[in-house]
Design a protein around this motif. Structure first.
Motif, PDB file in Angstrom:
ATOM      1  N   GLY A 296      46.420 -69.729  53.708  1.00 48.47           N
ATOM      2  CA  GLY A 296      46.112 -69.999  52.304  1.00 48.47           C
ATOM      3  C   GLY A 296      46.284 -71.459  51.942  1.00 48.47           C
TER       4      GLY A 296
ATOM      5  N   ILE B 146      53.643 -55.275  43.407  1.00 46.18           N
ATOM      6  CA  ILE B 146      53.907 -56.712  43.245  1.00 46.18           C
ATOM      7  C   ILE B 146      53.394 -57.153  41.878  1.00 46.18           C
ATOM      8  CG2 ILE B 146      53.362 -59.026  44.118  1.00 46.18           C
ATOM      9  CD1 ILE B 146      52.820 -57.526  46.869  1.00 46.18           C
TER      10      ILE B 146
ATOM     11  N   THR C 126      51.438 -53.212  47.843  1.00 43.47           N
ATOM     12  CA  THR C 126      50.664 -54.197  47.082  1.00 43.47           C
ATOM     13  C   THR C 126      50.706 -53.966  45.575  1.00 43.47           C
ATOM     14  OG1 THR C 126      49.212 -54.186  48.985  1.00 43.47           O
ATOM     15  CG2 THR C 126      48.426 -55.346  47.052  1.00 43.47           C
TER      16      THR C 126
ATOM     17  N   SER D 152      48.670 -62.745  58.391  1.00 42.79           N
ATOM     18  CA  SER D 152      48.360 -63.563  57.207  1.00 42.79           C
ATOM     19  C   SER D 152      49.471 -64.576  56.960  1.00 42.79           C
ATOM     20  CB  SER D 152      48.179 -62.652  55.988  1.00 42.79           C
ATOM     21  OG  SER D 152      47.227 -61.651  56.256  1.00 42.79           O
ATOM     22  N   CYS D 153      49.377 -65.709  57.637  1.00 44.55           N
ATOM     23  CA  CYS D 153      50.411 -66.724  57.467  1.00 44.55           C
ATOM     24  C   CYS D 153      50.112 -67.553  56.225  1.00 44.55           C
ATOM     25  CB  CYS D 153      50.499 -67.629  58.685  1.00 44.55           C
ATOM     26  SG  CYS D 153      48.919 -68.257  59.247  1.00 44.55           S
ATOM     27  N   GLU D 154      51.168 -68.145  55.668  1.00 46.22           N
ATOM     28  CA  GLU D 154      50.976 -68.989  54.486  1.00 46.22           C
ATOM     29  C   GLU D 154      50.046 -70.150  54.814  1.00 46.22           C
ATOM     30  OE1 GLU D 154      54.535 -70.716  52.514  1.00 46.22           O
ATOM     31  OE2 GLU D 154      53.081 -72.262  51.996  1.00 46.22           O
TER      32      GLU D 154
ATOM     33  N   ASN E  49      54.936 -60.203  40.093  1.00 45.61           N
ATOM     34  CA  ASN E  49      55.139 -61.636  39.861  1.00 45.61           C
ATOM     35  C   ASN E  49      55.090 -62.395  41.181  1.00 45.61           C
ATOM     36  OD1 ASN E  49      55.582 -61.225  37.089  1.00 45.61           O
ATOM     37  ND2 ASN E  49      57.784 -60.978  37.358  1.00 45.61           N
ATOM     38  N   ALA E  50      53.999 -63.130  41.406  1.00 41.58           N
ATOM     39  CA  ALA E  50      53.862 -63.960  42.603  1.00 41.58           C
ATOM     40  C   ALA E  50      52.660 -64.865  42.383  1.00 41.58           C
ATOM     41  CB  ALA E  50      53.668 -63.105  43.852  1.00 41.58           C
ATOM     42  N   GLY E  51      52.676 -66.023  43.015  1.00 43.33           N
ATOM     43  CA  GLY E  51      51.519 -66.900  42.910  1.00 43.33           C
ATOM     44  C   GLY E  51      50.390 -66.429  43.808  1.00 43.33           C
ATOM     45  N   SER E  52      50.693 -66.304  45.114  1.00 43.93           N
ATOM     46  CA  SER E  52      49.695 -65.842  46.071  1.00 43.93           C
ATOM     47  C   SER E  52      50.400 -64.978  47.102  1.00 43.93           C
ATOM     48  CB  SER E  52      49.005 -67.037  46.740  1.00 43.93           C
ATOM     49  OG  SER E  52      47.814 -66.624  47.389  1.00 43.93           O
ATOM     50  N   VAL E  53      49.740 -63.896  47.520  1.00 44.36           N
ATOM     51  CA  VAL E  53      50.381 -62.905  48.385  1.00 44.36           C
ATOM     52  C   VAL E  53      49.643 -62.823  49.712  1.00 44.36           C
ATOM     53  CG1 VAL E  53      51.153 -60.511  48.555  1.00 44.36           C
ATOM     54  CG2 VAL E  53      51.014 -61.611  46.313  1.00 44.36           C
ATOM     55  N   PHE E  54      50.409 -62.777  50.810  1.00 44.31           N
ATOM     56  CA  PHE E  54      49.874 -62.747  52.171  1.00 44.31           C
ATOM     57  C   PHE E  54      50.289 -61.431  52.796  1.00 44.31           C
ATOM     58  CE2 PHE E  54      48.695 -67.250  52.219  1.00 44.31           C
ATOM     59  CZ  PHE E  54      49.387 -67.675  51.090  1.00 44.31           C
ATOM     60  N   LEU E  55      49.294 -60.609  53.145  1.00 44.02           N
ATOM     61  CA  LEU E  55      49.576 -59.235  53.560  1.00 44.02           C
ATOM     62  C   LEU E  55      49.372 -59.045  55.052  1.00 44.02           C
ATOM     63  CD1 LEU E  55      47.646 -57.531  50.618  1.00 44.02           C
ATOM     64  CD2 LEU E  55      50.133 -57.627  50.857  1.00 44.02           C
TER      65      LEU E  55
END
Lengths: 430, 430
Positions: free
Chosen positions: A356, A339, A336, A351-353, A341-347
């Motif tokens: 979010g 990271i 974690t 945690s599927c897109e 550069n990313a808009g939103s992160v799913f860990l």
């Protein structure tokens, strides 16, 4: 994407990070003409273009309140309950973004702080088309309400009969937006930029759209209106280690790809077998999906890449700067912090897109096209200004006044110096 | 401004809030040409335009470290100490803007949070001219360092001998910026947008500038670079009640007016005598100021307005949305909450704008031209992205999964639904 790229050297990464270049129509002249007509003729021009682009002949641009209220009878209880769950999550997460005021005494007698103030007038654009994007109504309307924006209006294109999908109307009502216009495209953005007899001129415009809407939002910037984010096609990058679930990863990549032929998905792993298992699962799952045609086009410009270590996968991801990043691993924590550069992160594997996109609470309006390098996604911050305040006492001017006078003089700004010197003289007599 | 406007009706406010319209040269073609040469020829093009615009023939674009280090021998101890005081204040205030990570369980098993990450590569532009704007080096360099930006570069135009003012070099060194280029204008913005053999391509460009720089920053947006704020001339609005000090207010208005002939100052009060006393003090103080010519031009487009109450003065100010707002009163607190649109606010008789320009700790890079309606000034936030993170457990997917599936289906995004359904099936077996 069915042929994995094996261990590309860092020198090759920039080329692999390129987004597919789409033919962009030059719409500047079209936008300029429609904007200028709206400036001159207001509602008449908006109605003209609504007929021209959407084939709808409208008496009134605003959706009557009775129609908005009636929307609740037209959608299922299951959908209403789902929206309510999503609303509560989004509210809870965005409420946590409220900034508490901190008074900082930077020097004796010098107190500085900042406080948030809502942007007065905001406009939300929701695209039309076959699928009603009511989730975006929630994602933009809820933080606007939480921020305390005084006027929140919503524009969305009507169908040829002049109707708006009830799910959009219900979502608007659920978050407390009552001013809804059946206007789409360039004419919607123009109406909100200049104001018309019916439509309020706004301070900031939010929301996704096709290339017409995108061009119009860019043009709106020249008239003092702010916008949420530069536009670009949606994208997802997944980093899968050996503890990933190939079925889940395949489903996530497909879910991103179904957004549009211009969507891009990137799959990275330190394990070639894992990649091959995921690619196989994609082939299987794809067969049953209704948007197969769109997905296949998106996959054609997508890539699967094997790199020696997960650290290198993260470094590649930081170069790519994805809108959405999934770390498909049973143990994502160690990655974690790396990271950047990313808009939103799913860990993690659960945690599927989609979580979010709809209901976990995070916002789904995110920077695309590499803009995660230099822009944040939409949050409560997007609906406020943060104003700084300061208050100096006589003591304060004695503490920092001489430094101000010295610096002002060195910048050859004597009137700046004078404003301090007058106060310094006065303060020594207090 | 010497004739106060008495009690204008709210309907007349929009006209009074208009900024002076300046003739704007169309520089788009010039920018396009220089940008395209820099893209093709890199340093050679930058050097060519540095000679063309600044008459300086440069061997190297980068200022040698020995020259940067030597700057400390060329400026006074008093100025060094003043800069150090300013640095400490700015650091203290901007440090308070760091956001602590808050983990929010929006639903059982669904944890969301956001974390800040520095923008990797930032470029700071500092204008040239007679006065060295070293204060802007502090205002942009300090938060960039605090944010943790990896690469911070600075461009500023050289004089005809190729030299940079030592106060700028010293300020850069003080905040820890060592990569300084003697490049100004369009060619500086172009070099930072595309990168050259010597100059790093950056993610975001900060800093003020003339109309060439402004046009170039606008153009940079089309190449994926972010910028700090839309540009406009500096402005100040003062609200003076009967407890104001007319000498102080006059000095503040003059300090704003000396920035440039296009600066605007606005004076509001509920008391005509107070306004007349301030205007008289302006006439007296103006006589001794070296920038008298510039100030007189700025005052010509400035306004003094009497309104029935201070509440109405604040309402007017919110319409105007000033970059700087001074509440000149012994008791400013009751007014503070009503202020909704302003870049930075100075409360009380001792809080001069010069304090915020240099040393109190707040940032002086602020929204102008009415942009205080929809933009915040520069802060620590300007140098970071806020990334959202989420982690769902099996429990989490059981809690919100059905709602996600329902919403995805209603938006006709079956692959989105599928990504959840697969996990729901798996999670019920956990």
């Amino acid at each position: 994407m069915q042929t994995p790229i094996l261990n590309p050297l860092p020198a090759e990464w920039p080329a692999l990070c390129q987004r597919p270049q789409l033919p962009v129509q030059n719409l500047e002249d079209t936008v300029r003409q429609i904007f200028s007509e709206i400036q001159r003729n207001g509602d008449i021009a908006v109605k003209k273009y609504t007929y021209f682009f959407d084939n709808a002949q409208l008496e009134n641009l605003r959706v009557p309140e009775a129609i908005v209220e009636n929307s609740s009878t037209l959608i299922s209880e299951a959908l209403k309950n789902a929206m309510l769950l999503a609303k509560n999550s989004i509210e809870k997460f965005h409420s946590s973004q409220k900034e508490t005021v901190r008074y900082i005494e930077t020097n004796p007698g010098v107190t500085c702080w900042r406080a948030s103030r809502a942007i007065d007038k905001v406009g939300i654009y929701i695209p039309g088309g076959t699928a009603p994007l009511f989730s975006t109504v929630l994602m933009l309307g809820i933080p606007a309400k939480l921020a305390g924006c005084r006027d929140i209006i919503l524009c969305t294109p009507p169908d040829a009969q002049g109707n708006i999908n009830p799910a959009i109307l219900y979502a608007a009502q659920l978050v407390g937006i009552n001013t809804i216009y059946s206007i789409g495209g360039i004419q919607a953005i123009g109406a909100m930029t200049f104001g018309t007899e019916s439509v309020l001129k706004v301070d900031k415009i939010f929301g996704p759209g096709n290339q017409f809407v995108t061009a119009a939002k860019q043009a709106a910037l020249h008239y003092g209106v702010a916008i949420d984010l530069p536009a670009g096609p949606s994208e997802l990058l997944v980093i899968a280690d050996t503890t990933a679930n190939p079925e889940f990863v395949a489903a996530d990549l497909l879910s991103q790809a179904e957004h549009g032929a211009d969507s891009q998905v990137m799959l990275l792993s330190d394990n070639e077998e894992m990649i091959r298992a995921i690619l196989k699962a994609i082939t299987v799952q794809l067969k049953t999906l209704p948007r197969k045609g769109i997905i296949e086009k998106a996959l054609a410009s997508s890539k699967a890449i094997v790199l020696p270590t997960i650290s290198e996968c993260i470094a590649f991801s930081n170069s790519y700067a994805p809108e959405h990043l999934i770390i498909a691993s049973e143990n994502p924590e160690p990655y974690t912090d790396k990271i950047t550069n990313a808009g939103s992160v799913f860990l993690g594997n659960y945690s599927c897109e989609s979580a979010g996109d709809y209901a976990s609470g995070t916002n789904h309006t995110l920077p695309t096209n590499g803009y995660a390098r230099n822009y944040s996604g939409v949050s409560l911050d997007s609906f406020v200004k943060k104003i700084t305040f300061q208050q100096l006492t006589a003591d304060g001017i004695r503490t920092i006044g001489p430094a101000i006078a010295t610096m002002a003089e060195a910048e050859q700004l004597d009137a700046h110096k004078n404003a301090v010197v007058l106060r310094l003289k006065n303060a020594t007599n207090v």
